[in-house]
Design a protein around this motif. Structure first.
Motif, PDB file in Angstrom:
ATOM      1  N   SER A  79       0.830  -1.204   0.000  1.00  0.00           N
ATOM      2  CA  SER A  79       0.000   0.000   0.000  1.00  0.00           C
ATOM      3  C   SER A  79       0.866   1.256   0.000  1.00  0.00           C
ATOM      4  O   SER A  79       0.522   2.247  -0.647  1.00  0.00           O
ATOM      5  CB  SER A  79      -0.946  -0.004   1.194  1.00  0.00           C
ATOM      6  OG  SER A  79      -0.243   0.173   2.389  1.00  0.00           O
ATOM      7  N   PHE A  80       2.011   1.224   0.721  1.00  0.00           N
ATOM      8  CA  PHE A  80       2.913   2.378   0.686  1.00  0.00           C
ATOM      9  C   PHE A  80       3.451   2.602  -0.719  1.00  0.00           C
ATOM     10  O   PHE A  80       3.585   3.744  -1.168  1.00  0.00           O
ATOM     11  CB  PHE A  80       4.073   2.180   1.657  1.00  0.00           C
ATOM     12  CG  PHE A  80       3.676   2.142   3.109  1.00  0.00           C
ATOM     13  CD1 PHE A  80       2.501   2.723   3.553  1.00  0.00           C
ATOM     14  CD2 PHE A  80       4.485   1.527   4.038  1.00  0.00           C
ATOM     15  CE1 PHE A  80       2.132   2.683   4.882  1.00  0.00           C
ATOM     16  CE2 PHE A  80       4.138   1.482   5.373  1.00  0.00           C
ATOM     17  CZ  PHE A  80       2.957   2.060   5.794  1.00  0.00           C
ATOM     18  N   MET A  87       1.289   9.491  -5.803  1.00  0.00           N
ATOM     19  CA  MET A  87       1.902  10.818  -5.705  1.00  0.00           C
ATOM     20  C   MET A  87       2.650  11.166  -6.987  1.00  0.00           C
ATOM     21  O   MET A  87       2.661  12.322  -7.405  1.00  0.00           O
ATOM     22  CB  MET A  87       2.852  10.880  -4.506  1.00  0.00           C
ATOM     23  CG  MET A  87       2.182  10.768  -3.165  1.00  0.00           C
ATOM     24  SD  MET A  87       0.951  12.037  -2.914  1.00  0.00           S
ATOM     25  CE  MET A  87      -0.456  11.043  -2.518  1.00  0.00           C
ATOM     26  N   ALA A  88       3.257  10.173  -7.606  1.00  0.00           N
ATOM     27  CA  ALA A  88       3.907  10.411  -8.898  1.00  0.00           C
ATOM     28  C   ALA A  88       2.876  10.815  -9.942  1.00  0.00           C
ATOM     29  O   ALA A  88       3.150  11.637 -10.820  1.00  0.00           O
ATOM     30  CB  ALA A  88       4.668   9.170  -9.351  1.00  0.00           C
ATOM     31  N   GLY A  89       1.674  10.249  -9.854  1.00  0.00           N
ATOM     32  CA  GLY A  89       0.601  10.648 -10.760  1.00  0.00           C
ATOM     33  C   GLY A  89       0.218  12.107 -10.586  1.00  0.00           C
ATOM     34  O   GLY A  89      -0.093  12.800 -11.548  1.00  0.00           O
ATOM     35  N   ASN A  98      -3.479   8.100 -10.958  1.00  0.00           N
ATOM     36  CA  ASN A  98      -3.929   8.304  -9.581  1.00  0.00           C
ATOM     37  C   ASN A  98      -5.034   7.336  -9.204  1.00  0.00           C
ATOM     38  O   ASN A  98      -5.023   6.756  -8.127  1.00  0.00           O
ATOM     39  CB  ASN A  98      -4.425   9.735  -9.384  1.00  0.00           C
ATOM     40  CG  ASN A  98      -3.320  10.738  -9.429  1.00  0.00           C
ATOM     41  OD1 ASN A  98      -2.173  10.403  -9.220  1.00  0.00           O
ATOM     42  ND2 ASN A  98      -3.669  11.970  -9.720  1.00  0.00           N
ATOM     43  N   VAL A  99      -5.986   7.147 -10.089  1.00  0.00           N
ATOM     44  CA  VAL A  99      -7.132   6.292  -9.783  1.00  0.00           C
ATOM     45  C   VAL A  99      -6.707   4.834  -9.680  1.00  0.00           C
ATOM     46  O   VAL A  99      -7.036   4.143  -8.711  1.00  0.00           O
ATOM     47  CB  VAL A  99      -8.231   6.472 -10.848  1.00  0.00           C
ATOM     48  CG1 VAL A  99      -9.326   5.445 -10.678  1.00  0.00           C
ATOM     49  CG2 VAL A  99      -8.799   7.871 -10.788  1.00  0.00           C
ATOM     50  N   ILE A 100      -5.963   4.361 -10.658  1.00  0.00           N
ATOM     51  CA  ILE A 100      -5.589   2.946 -10.683  1.00  0.00           C
ATOM     52  C   ILE A 100      -4.640   2.619  -9.539  1.00  0.00           C
ATOM     53  O   ILE A 100      -4.855   1.662  -8.792  1.00  0.00           O
ATOM     54  CB  ILE A 100      -4.960   2.580 -12.039  1.00  0.00           C
ATOM     55  CG1 ILE A 100      -6.027   2.677 -13.126  1.00  0.00           C
ATOM     56  CG2 ILE A 100      -4.360   1.191 -12.007  1.00  0.00           C
ATOM     57  CD1 ILE A 100      -5.486   2.536 -14.519  1.00  0.00           C
ATOM     58  N   ILE A 101      -3.596   3.390  -9.385  1.00  0.00           N
ATOM     59  CA  ILE A 101      -2.612   3.103  -8.346  1.00  0.00           C
ATOM     60  C   ILE A 101      -3.174   3.411  -6.966  1.00  0.00           C
ATOM     61  O   ILE A 101      -2.861   2.732  -5.993  1.00  0.00           O
ATOM     62  CB  ILE A 101      -1.306   3.875  -8.611  1.00  0.00           C
ATOM     63  CG1 ILE A 101      -0.717   3.483  -9.964  1.00  0.00           C
ATOM     64  CG2 ILE A 101      -0.305   3.647  -7.517  1.00  0.00           C
ATOM     65  CD1 ILE A 101      -0.339   2.018 -10.074  1.00  0.00           C
ATOM     66  N   GLY A 102      -4.036   4.407  -6.852  1.00  0.00           N
ATOM     67  CA  GLY A 102      -4.683   4.685  -5.570  1.00  0.00           C
ATOM     68  C   GLY A 102      -5.542   3.529  -5.110  1.00  0.00           C
ATOM     69  O   GLY A 102      -5.584   3.197  -3.923  1.00  0.00           O
TER      70      GLY A 102
END
Length: 124
Positions: A79-80, A87-89, A98-102
């Motif tokens: 999760s980290f 944050m890179a997104g 952001n959506v996918i990695i979040g």
């Protein structure tokens, strides 16, 4: 390999104070870097010091954990990783990233928190 007394328990009482002091120090150093107003070229020493302090904190955070709690640690570390990628997104202004990695990062955190046996997630 049998423990013959040469290796001491890493979960000694003073380790929590060491981890807390290291965490507070890294937050202080990060705030110094952000508020100093200097260019990153002038703050190379502080950035490298922050990197190695956080690396040491990560190792000391995970070292005392073992046995059945290791899947929880792996979920937290995943999760980290997902949160760092999100944050890179934000940096690259990619909302799909952001959506996918979040979702990936949130899934790992949810798996870690829902494990009722885990002293890591504070669910005792």
């Amino acid at each position: 390999m049998e423990k013959d007394g040469r290796v001491k328990d890493i979960r000694a009482g003073h380790m929590s104070f060491v981890n807390l002091a290291l965490l507070v120090g890294t937050f202080g150093l990060a705030i110094f870097i952000l508020l100093s107003g200097q260019t990153p070229a002038n703050l190379n020493w502080a950035i490298y010091l922050l990197f190695f302090a956080l690396l040491l904190f990560g190792v000391l955070f995970v070292m005392p954990i073992g046995g059945s709690d290791m899947p929880v640690v792996i979920s937290l570390l995943n999760s980290f990783t997902g949160i760092a990628a999100a944050m890179a997104g934000f940096i690259y202004n990619r909302s799909l990233l952001n959506v996918i990695i979040g979702a990936f990062g949130g899934g790992g955190a949810t798996a870690a928190i829902n494990d009722q046996r885990s002293p890591i997630a504070g669910c005792q």
